[in-house]
Design an enzyme around this catalytic site. Structure first.
Site, PDB file in Angstrom:
ATOM      1  CG  HIS A 123      -0.501   0.342   2.471  1.00  0.00           C
ATOM      2  ND1 HIS A 123       0.146  -0.552   3.272  1.00  0.00           N
ATOM      3  CD2 HIS A 123      -0.508   1.506   3.156  1.00  0.00           C
ATOM      4  CE1 HIS A 123       0.498   0.049   4.401  1.00  0.00           C
ATOM      5  NE2 HIS A 123       0.111   1.302   4.351  1.00  0.00           N
ATOM      6  CE  LYS A 150       1.628   5.013   3.109  1.00  0.00           C
ATOM      7  NZ  LYS A 150       0.557   5.381   4.022  1.00  0.00           N
ATOM      8  CG  ASP A 191       4.768  -5.150   9.732  1.00  0.00           C
ATOM      9  OD1 ASP A 191       3.861  -5.568   8.987  1.00  0.00           O
ATOM     10  OD2 ASP A 191       4.617  -4.201  10.517  1.00  0.00           O
ATOM     11  CG  HIS A 248       5.272  -0.963   3.527  1.00  0.00           C
ATOM     12  ND1 HIS A 248       4.417  -1.525   2.619  1.00  0.00           N
ATOM     13  CD2 HIS A 248       4.708  -1.191   4.738  1.00  0.00           C
ATOM     14  CE1 HIS A 248       3.378  -2.060   3.250  1.00  0.00           C
ATOM     15  NE2 HIS A 248       3.534  -1.874   4.541  1.00  0.00           N
TER      16      HIS A 248
HETATM   17  C1  BG6 Z   1       1.471  -1.993   7.499  1.00  0.00           C
HETATM   18  C2  BG6 Z   1       2.254  -2.618   8.603  1.00  0.00           C
HETATM   19  O1  BG6 Z   1       1.688  -2.665   6.296  1.00  0.00           O
HETATM   20  O2  BG6 Z   1       1.838  -0.639   7.355  1.00  0.00           O
HETATM   21  C3  BG6 Z   1       2.014  -1.863   9.908  1.00  0.00           C
HETATM   22  O3  BG6 Z   1       1.865  -3.989   8.768  1.00  0.00           O
HETATM   23  C4  BG6 Z   1       2.305  -0.395   9.709  1.00  0.00           C
HETATM   24  O4  BG6 Z   1       2.812  -2.401  10.954  1.00  0.00           O
HETATM   25  C5  BG6 Z   1       1.562   0.152   8.496  1.00  0.00           C
HETATM   26  O5  BG6 Z   1       1.910   0.317  10.880  1.00  0.00           O
HETATM   27  C6  BG6 Z   1       1.955   1.575   8.184  1.00  0.00           C
HETATM   28  O6  BG6 Z   1       1.161   2.038   7.132  1.00  0.00           O
HETATM   29  P1  BG6 Z   1       0.574   3.524   7.118  1.00  0.00           P
HETATM   30  O7  BG6 Z   1      -0.068   3.671   5.796  1.00  0.00           O
HETATM   31  O8  BG6 Z   1      -0.342   3.628   8.284  1.00  0.00           O
HETATM   32  O9  BG6 Z   1       1.809   4.376   7.306  1.00  0.00           O
END
Ligand code: BG6
Length: 488
Positions: A182, A186, A239, A244
């Site tokens: 995800h 963004k 994670d 990410h």
């Molecule tokens: C998720 C992780 O993919 O992304 C979480 O599993 C993390 O641990 C989160 O907090 C952060 O995403 P965002 O969009 O809230 O910054």
């Protein structure tokens, strides 16, 4: 309602099989996202079939969906007429009802459309459950005319990733699979591509001759809440970094693609991953906040890291010798998501000692990946008045000030829409994922011990040795300027 430009949404109505429909992600993001996409007119028609282990009926699922919208939708309060229409599009099949019942529900949904439709299966479940769901979809003969969105983690190491991909490929072809990350959905992440490749200004200096080092820093203030049991098996590296942070790094470091299209972009990202050197455990700091071990679902002797900072290298012509420092963790001092690019300092200085030149670190370009994208360029300038005293000044841009912010799609909304259109640009490939696990192997095989850090701090003390002689950019010396007061 804002007018939706043509070509943004899919051509055909969609039947969404949402596996893990009563889970946390579904409630927080997927159901509110699907509600927005259908009610704002992005999708020509939509039927959602929830699937999960819970033995509930469609009405109960509707009640769960409504509660999720009320609690988590970031937009204005749910409109009752829109909700009534959306609720009619929802159906539910418990996993225990088996493939035949799922097949019937999908056929019922398809029959409600006048013409052709497409299937999209969203697997919002951990990998072990995802494979069971894939088998069920196969047995229900729901693979044809379908796409499947997979949630991370895509394995836990190279071997498991290869095996997961192999088993997926037995049922779905790679072009049907959308591995969601995800962060790439963004808005500011895509703005990195726009900034780099739509302008002639920075790209000529986007290399080792001008850039000294790069930081990708994503500290979080939140703890683990209900997620401890999942997290205990996962940790910060799996994670956040493999998914990410490395994906963002690829956008930042890749060569210009031959076209703004899925295959050329994936190819350039994968070249970055191929050029990355295997991680050296000596370049990694693992941390755990004090108190984690006494949380529910956590082993009292847990060695799981809730924090990680590391140095990695991209050993190609553009980046050889430029360190990339990555950091992320839970219960840290601030929640931020920045990419900070430090430029080399001038070779000689004519400014007198004590003028302040260089005193506040190198010039920086900073991307803030907060939901409303921000960017700043910091540089030395003359402080007004007699003599020659220098100060760090900055040019700052905040998307919030443009008036366009209302048009932002939430990351999951954007990515679901792309998958419905069959656009892989912002998704990750089997090859890329497997390479990232490959470079992770030395770290996974010999992880350095976890060091404790106080909740509310910036991590264990050894993070400073990791970046020396540079310094972490966060916490910022100067706050982002607030457009209302012009200060900062
Ligand atoms: C998720 C992780 O993919 O992304 C979480 O599993 C993390 O641990 C989160 O907090 C952060 O995403 P965002 O969009 O809230 O910054």
């Amino acid at each position: 309602m804002a007018k939706i430009p043509p070509g943004v949404g899919p051509k055909f109505p969609q039947v969404v099989v949402l596996v893990g429909a009563t889970g946390d992600l579904s409630k927080r993001k997927l159901l509110p996202g699907l509600f927005h996409l259908s009610t704002a007119g992005f999708i020509p028609g939509c039927r959602i079939i929830g699937v999960s282990l819970d033995d509930i009926d469609a009405d109960r699922f509707r009640a769960i969906a409504r509660a999720a919208l009320d609690q988590f939708s970031h937009r204005k309060a749910v409109d009752e007429a829109q909700w009534t229409a959306f609720a009619e599009q929802l159906d539910y099949v418990p996993m225990s009802a088996g493939p035949a019942a799922l097949r019937e529900a999908v056929e019922r949904a398809e029959a409600s459309f006048d013409g052709e439709s497409r299937r999209i299966h969203y697997l919002s479940v951990p990998p072990s459950a995802a494979l069971a769901a894939v088998r069920m979809l196969d047995e229900a003969d729901l693979v044809k005319r379908s796409r499947v969105i997979m949630e991370k983690p895509f394995g836990v190491d190279l071997e498991s990733a290869v095996s997961l991909n192999r088993r997926l490929h037995e049922v779905f072809s790679e072009d049907q699979i959308f591995r969601i990350d995800h962060f790439l959905g963004k808005e500011p992440a895509q703005n990195i591509l726009a900034f780099r490749f739509a302008n002639g200004l920075f790209e000529p200096i986007w290399n080792r001759n001008f850039i000294d080092h790069v930081q990708i820093d994503v500290p979080e203030t939140l703890g683990l809440g209900q997620r401890s049991a999942f997290y205990e098996q996962t940790g910060a590296y799996r994670d956040m970094v493999v998914t990410h942070l490395f994906q963002i790094l690829a956008f930042m470091a890749m060569e210009p693609p031959t076209a703004l299209a899925p295959a050329p972009i994936s190819e350039e990202k994968n070249k970055v991953f191929r050029s990355m050197l295997p991680l050296d455990p000596k370049d990694v700091v693992r941390g755990q906040y004090t108190g984690y071990r006494s949380e529910e679902g956590v082993d009292p002797e847990s060695e799981t890291e809730t924090f990680i900072a590391l140095k990695c290298q991209i050993d190609n012509w553009r980046w050889a010798g430029v360190p990339f420092f990555l950091r992320t963790g839970k219960r840290l001092a601030e929640g931020q998501r920045i990419i900070s690019i430090a430029f080399r300092e001038p070779p000689k200085s004519m400014f007198p000692a004590g003028s302040g030149v260089g005193a506040q670190g190198p010039d920086h370009l900073t991307f803030d990946l907060a939901d409303a994208s921000k960017m700043s360029l910091s540089f030395y300038g003359k402080r007004p008045g007699p003599g020659m005293r220098l100060d760090k000044l900055s040019l700052q841009f905040a998307m919030n000030d443009t008036g366009l912010i209302g048009e932002v799609l939430e990351a999951y909304e954007r990515l679901i829409l792309d998958a419905m259109r069959g656009d892989h640009t912002l998704f990750t490939t089997a090859e890329g994922i497997e390479r990232l696990w490959e470079i992770s192997t030395p770290l996974l095989e010999a992880p350095p011990p976890v060091r404790l850090y106080a909740p509310g701090s910036w991590g264990p003390k050894s993070i400073h040795q990791l970046v020396a002689p540079h310094a972490w950019r966060l916490p910022f010396e100067r706050a982002w300027r607030d457009s209302n007061n012009g200060g900062g």
